[in-house]
Design an enzyme around this catalytic site. Structure first.
Site, mmCIF file in Angstrom:
data_model
loop_
_atom_site.group_PDB
_atom_site.id
_atom_site.type_symbol
_atom_site.label_atom_id
_atom_site.label_comp_id
_atom_site.label_asym_id
_atom_site.label_seq_id
_atom_site.Cartn_x
_atom_site.Cartn_y
_atom_site.Cartn_z
ATOM 1 N N GLY A 138 0.828 -1.214 0.000
ATOM 2 C CA GLY A 138 0.000 0.000 0.000
ATOM 3 C C GLY A 138 0.860 1.261 0.000
ATOM 4 C CD GLN A 139 -1.624 6.137 -1.750
ATOM 5 O OE1 GLN A 139 -1.027 7.102 -2.207
ATOM 6 N NE2 GLN A 139 -2.879 6.221 -1.354
ATOM 7 C CG ASP A 190 -6.555 -12.322 3.333
ATOM 8 O OD1 ASP A 190 -7.210 -11.349 3.766
ATOM 9 O OD2 ASP A 190 -6.930 -13.026 2.380
ATOM 10 C CG LEU A 191 -5.800 -7.147 7.333
ATOM 11 C CD1 LEU A 191 -6.042 -5.690 6.976
ATOM 12 C CD2 LEU A 191 -5.332 -7.259 8.778
ATOM 13 C CG ASP A 228 -10.386 12.785 5.813
ATOM 14 O OD1 ASP A 228 -10.144 11.583 5.545
ATOM 15 O OD2 ASP A 228 -10.568 13.643 4.924
ATOM 16 C CE1 TYR A 287 -11.346 3.374 4.253
ATOM 17 C CE2 TYR A 287 -11.903 5.703 4.474
ATOM 18 C CZ TYR A 287 -10.970 4.689 4.485
ATOM 19 O OH TYR A 287 -9.644 4.993 4.719
ATOM 20 C CE LYS A 323 -9.220 3.036 8.463
ATOM 21 N NZ LYS A 323 -8.096 2.056 8.281
ATOM 22 C CD1 TRP A 348 -8.929 14.112 1.785
ATOM 23 C CD2 TRP A 348 -8.373 15.775 0.407
ATOM 24 N NE1 TRP A 348 -10.030 14.918 1.634
ATOM 25 C CE2 TRP A 348 -9.715 15.945 0.809
ATOM 26 C CE3 TRP A 348 -7.801 16.716 -0.453
ATOM 27 C CZ2 TRP A 348 -10.495 17.010 0.367
ATOM 28 C CZ3 TRP A 348 -8.576 17.783 -0.885
ATOM 29 C CH2 TRP A 348 -9.908 17.921 -0.485
HETATM 30 N N1 LIG Z 1 -5.897 6.556 0.840
HETATM 31 C C1 LIG Z 1 -6.422 7.565 1.527
HETATM 32 O O1 LIG Z 1 -6.767 8.628 0.959
HETATM 33 C C2 LIG Z 1 -6.596 7.474 3.018
HETATM 34 C C3 LIG Z 1 -7.221 8.539 3.693
HETATM 35 C C4 LIG Z 1 -7.376 8.453 5.077
HETATM 36 C C5 LIG Z 1 -6.903 7.360 5.759
HETATM 37 N N2 LIG Z 1 -6.323 6.335 5.075
HETATM 38 C C6 LIG Z 1 -5.875 5.163 5.848
HETATM 39 O O2 LIG Z 1 -4.457 5.109 5.776
HETATM 40 C C7 LIG Z 1 -4.038 3.737 5.785
HETATM 41 C C8 LIG Z 1 -3.130 3.463 4.620
HETATM 42 O O3 LIG Z 1 -3.864 3.722 3.411
HETATM 43 P P1 LIG Z 1 -3.187 3.647 1.979
HETATM 44 O O4 LIG Z 1 -3.655 4.826 1.217
HETATM 45 O O5 LIG Z 1 -1.718 3.362 2.121
HETATM 46 O O6 LIG Z 1 -3.924 2.363 1.411
HETATM 47 P P2 LIG Z 1 -3.774 1.652 -0.019
HETATM 48 O O7 LIG Z 1 -2.668 2.288 -0.796
HETATM 49 O O8 LIG Z 1 -5.132 1.575 -0.605
HETATM 50 O O9 LIG Z 1 -3.281 0.209 0.392
HETATM 51 C C9 LIG Z 1 -4.111 -0.672 1.079
HETATM 52 C C10 LIG Z 1 -3.293 -1.881 1.437
HETATM 53 O O10 LIG Z 1 -4.148 -2.774 2.139
HETATM 54 C C11 LIG Z 1 -4.014 -4.057 1.551
HETATM 55 N N3 LIG Z 1 -5.218 -4.849 1.774
HETATM 56 C C12 LIG Z 1 -6.489 -4.611 1.358
HETATM 57 N N4 LIG Z 1 -7.307 -5.607 1.762
HETATM 58 C C13 LIG Z 1 -6.528 -6.475 2.462
HETATM 59 C C14 LIG Z 1 -6.760 -7.695 3.140
HETATM 60 N N5 LIG Z 1 -7.982 -8.273 3.160
HETATM 61 N N6 LIG Z 1 -5.730 -8.309 3.746
HETATM 62 C C15 LIG Z 1 -4.491 -7.781 3.716
HETATM 63 N N7 LIG Z 1 -4.195 -6.641 3.074
HETATM 64 C C16 LIG Z 1 -5.203 -5.990 2.473
HETATM 65 C C17 LIG Z 1 -3.754 -3.782 0.082
HETATM 66 O O11 LIG Z 1 -3.227 -4.922 -0.530
HETATM 67 P P3 LIG Z 1 -3.278 -5.123 -2.144
HETATM 68 O O12 LIG Z 1 -2.133 -4.288 -2.676
HETATM 69 O O13 LIG Z 1 -3.075 -6.578 -2.307
HETATM 70 O O14 LIG Z 1 -4.622 -4.649 -2.588
HETATM 71 C C18 LIG Z 1 -2.749 -2.640 0.226
HETATM 72 O O15 LIG Z 1 -1.473 -3.121 0.550
HETATM 73 C C19 LIG Z 1 -5.323 2.906 5.818
HETATM 74 O O16 LIG Z 1 -5.632 2.590 7.136
HETATM 75 C C20 LIG Z 1 -6.378 3.857 5.290
HETATM 76 O O17 LIG Z 1 -7.666 3.529 5.768
HETATM 77 C C21 LIG Z 1 -6.136 6.377 3.730
#
Ligand SMILES: NC(=O)c1ccc[n+]([C@@H]2O[C@H](COP(=O)([O-])OP(=O)(O)OC[C@H]3O[C@@H](n4cnc5c(N)ncnc54)[C@H](OP(=O)(O)O)[C@@H]3O)[C@@H](O)[C@H]2O)c1
Length: 301
Positions: free
Chosen positions: A13-14, A38-39, A104, A127, A131, A152
């Site tokens: 993930g990012q 796997d979660l 957020d 979502y 969370k 974001w």
């Molecule tokens: N993106 C945003 O804008 C945003 C905003 C606010 C908060 N957040 C929070 O910040 C955190 C990091 O977000 P991010 O943007 O880095 O997320 P992301 O880039 O969407 O990556 C999500 C990660 O979770 C993995 N994943 C999804 N389902 C899974 C499962 N069942 N078992 C194991 N792994 C799983 C994905 O694996 P795959 O690569 O295999 O899909 C990926 O590695 C998260 O908690 C998110 O809720 C994100």
């Protein structure tokens, strides 16, 4: 200090990718992707935690498909609430620091000044509800923990608004972008760097102090903007990457761009608690953006 071991979940993930960079030099770093952790099967992950005995578990994996969550509520709950709760419990039993992220989107957007941690969450979408339930379960587990609410998120790789704009900018003459949702774009690089600093400081505390400082902290880049202005910034700063093209941008009202999930119109979050408790401040979003852009141009640096 005894040798340290970090376990990162969500390595693709990012934020997960950047945590692997920011925790380089921490000690041993174990990074697991979905196929290894796997979660939807938290029992197997707990088994790995018991075998590996890390000093910190960093849960960066989540169900992040905001619109799709409306039609997959059980899966969103399992991944974003049930699994984090169980992992946090296992960590609490073994006195392992548990770190995770929230959003957020736990807020309904009704304020017009930055949201603080004590504000009542009222998510507008599935979502956000999943969370929020995850936050509650991690807190109930009762161990040392840190929950960073961010917003974001974008970075040099992955699925995000910044990279989508760069792609669409090369494909389309005109783009309509929502201009009435205000928030703080936050780079995965800044999140990972701040996380490392807070974890280091937390580990320097006594157990009682660490327990007292466990909880939710808002962690976003400073300043705010809306999606339309963010897009304008991207296109003006990245003109060199657009193969000589510049799409026309049109501001759009969210109500004219219906999506399955509702989003808050104002989700800027105050980082005062993070700054007071940990002496950590994230950069202005424009400065964080410049760092991401430079990394994109020099991917091997
Ligand atoms: N993106 C945003 O804008 C945003 C905003 C606010 C908060 N957040 C929070 O910040 C955190 C990091 O977000 P991010 O943007 O880095 O997320 P992301 O880039 O969407 O990556 C999500 C990660 O979770 C993995 N994943 C999804 N389902 C899974 C499962 N069942 N078992 C194991 N792994 C799983 C994905 O694996 P795959 O690569 O295999 O899909 C990926 O590695 C998260 O908690 C998110 O809720 C994100």
């Amino acid at each position: 200090m005894a040798s340290r071991k970090a376990m990162i979940l969500g390595s693709t993930g990012q934020v997960g990718v950047e945590l692997q960079r920011s925790f380089a030099g921490y000690g041993e770093v174990l990074a697991y992707d979905r196929s290894q952790a796997d979660l939807t099967r938290p029992g197997a992950i707990i088994e790995t935690i018991r075998q590996q005995k890390p000093s910190v578990v960093l849960l960066a994996a989540a169900y992040t498909a905001v619109d799709k969550a409306e039609s997959e509520p059980e899966l969103a709950m399992a991944v974003n609430a049930e699994a984090p709760g169980l992992l946090a419990q296992a960590c609490a039993e073994s006195d392992i620091l548990f770190v995770t992220y929230s959003t957020d989107y736990v807020f309904d957007g009704s304020k017009r000044e930055p949201w603080v941690e004590s504000d009542e969450p009222r998510p507008l979408n599935m979502y956000g509800r999943s969370k929020l339930e995850g936050e509650r379960r991690v807190q109930q587990a009762g161990g040392r923990h840190l929950i960073f609410r961010t917003s974001w998120v974008y970075g040099p790789h992955g699925k995000n608004f910044f990279l989508t704009m760069l792609r669409l900018g090369k494909e389309r003459e005109e783009l309509s972008i929502v201009a009435d949702q205000t928030g703080s774009p936050t780079s995965s690089i800044a999140i990972a760097a701040a996380t490392r600093t807070v974890v280091d400081r937390m580990e320097g505390l006594s157990s009682a102090e660490a327990a007292a400082r466990s909880g939710i902290y808002h962690m976003t880049c400073a300043g705010s903007t809306n999606w339309y202005e963010f897009a304008r910034h991207i296109f003006s700063e990245c003109a060199d990457q657009l193969e000589g093209r510049q799409p026309r941008l049109r501001p759009l009202k969210a109500e004219d761009y219906p999506t399955p999930a509702k989003r808050p119109s104002y989700s800027v979050m105050s980082n005062e608690m993070l700054s007071n408790a940990w002496d950590v401040r994230l950069p202005a979003w424009q400065d964080a953006f410049a760092t991401v852009k430079n990394r994109l141009q020099a991917p091997l640096s």
